[in-house]
Design an enzyme around this catalytic site. Structure first.
Site, short mmCIF file in Angstrom:
data_model
loop_
_atom_site.label_atom_id
_atom_site.label_comp_id
_atom_site.label_asym_id
_atom_site.label_seq_id
_atom_site.Cartn_x
_atom_site.Cartn_y
_atom_site.Cartn_z
N PRO A 142 47.84 11.76 -31.21
CA PRO A 142 47.97 10.86 -32.37
C PRO A 142 48.29 9.43 -31.95
CG PRO A 142 49.28 12.86 -32.65
CD PRO A 142 48.83 12.84 -31.22
N GLU A 181 54.92 19.49 -28.05
CA GLU A 181 55.25 18.12 -28.49
C GLU A 181 54.35 17.09 -27.82
OE1 GLU A 181 57.08 20.03 -30.83
OE2 GLU A 181 57.21 17.84 -31.09
N ARG A 187 25.59 14.63 -30.96
CA ARG A 187 24.58 14.31 -31.98
C ARG A 187 23.84 13.01 -31.66
NH1 ARG A 187 25.04 13.02 -36.41
NH2 ARG A 187 23.79 14.43 -37.68
N ASP A 189 22.22 8.36 -39.88
CA ASP A 189 23.55 8.86 -40.25
C ASP A 189 24.37 7.81 -41.00
OD1 ASP A 189 24.39 10.84 -37.32
OD2 ASP A 189 23.31 11.28 -39.17
#
Ligand code: 4FV
Length: 255
Positions: free
Chosen positions: A88, A115, A153, A168
């Site tokens: 994160p 963690e 992709r 896209d």
């Protein structure tokens, strides 16, 4: 494109490798992909990959030795590979980053658990920290799959038939236009006639207008950060006039 995933749950990737575009890209040798078990590089007889945090507190931290061993082994196999830690704390992943990573050619994706990983791994062994979004997962594996799929992709020839990544969402900074398929009438909802007209120029114009207006309504931030071409400006001006007329009619005082 070569992907090496470092994880304590390599089995999570078996199904991922075996289906859809990843399976197709592997069969076409457009990509190679392996999941390495970090535990195989644990140095103690209990093959521990995590331990209690120095300074106390709850949760566990991934030990540096197994990770260092696994990364070094992967780098031996892929000398020029860049290492990515899914966390994160990382830069937020998006289509532009997918394009940039696709040009690197070899990636080692480190999947944290608990963690997180010992900070000395981040400092000494990680080239890029990447986040797939501001929420907390229990492991980096799903994030690694997201990144591998988005990059794969973009590799020419991996998408089937006439499908191409160029069309896209985000490829031109806009959301994709609305899509319709049979039946023409579904529960009294008609398909826009222009899409059945065969007039390709008209259809392209309708689709561009659909993209611009969906982006204006759903992601105006994308329009603000995009260099609009003349056609897109014309579409927005048309709607602006439309709304102004409406306002003039409804609220002539609003002039
Ligand atoms: C994550 C994310 C994420 C945090 C602790 C794994 C978990 C555990 N990775 N984008 N959001 N990772 O939540 O990439 O180590």
């Amino acid at each position: 494109m070569k992907f090496t995933v470092l994880t304590i749950f390599p089995e999570m990737f078996e199904s991922f490798w075996a289906h859809g575009i990843i399976r197709r890209a592997l069969d076409l040798n457009k990509i190679s992909a392996t999941a390495i078990n970090i535990r195989d590089y644990a140095t103690d007889r209990h093959q521990m990959t995590d331990d209690r945090p120095f300074g106390g507190g709850n949760g566990m931290v991934m030990k540096p030795e197994p990770l260092a061993g696994a990364i070094r082994a992967a780098k031996q196999r892929q000398g020029t590979a860049k290492t990515v830690l899914l966390t994160p704390q990382g830069a937020t992943f998006d289509q532009n980053m997918a394009r940039d990573l696709a040009s690197i050619g070899e990636l080692i994706l480190v999947c944290g658990r608990y963690e997180g990983v010992d900070e000395r791994i981040c400092q000494e062994f990680i080239d890029y920290e990447i986040s797939i979004g501001d929420y907390v997962l229990t492991g980096g594996e799903l994030a690694a799959m997201v990144i591998i799929e988005a990059i794969t992709r973009l590799i020419p020839g991996t998408l089937g038939g006439e499908d191409s990544a160029e069309k896209d969402s985000f490829s031109d900074g806009l959301l994709e236009h609305a899509h319709y398929t049979r039946p023409r009438n579904f529960e009294d909802q008609e398909t826009p006639a222009v899409l059945l007209s065969g007039h390709h120029r008209e259809i392209e114009l309708w689709r561009t207008e659909s993209s611009v207006m969906r982006t204006l309504l759903k992601r105006p931030d994308l329009l603000r950060s995009k260099e609009l071409n003349d056609q897109e400006v014309e579409i927005l001006k048309k709607w602006y006039r439309e709304i102004k007329n409406l306002l003039n009619i409804e609220h002539p005082e609003s002039e």
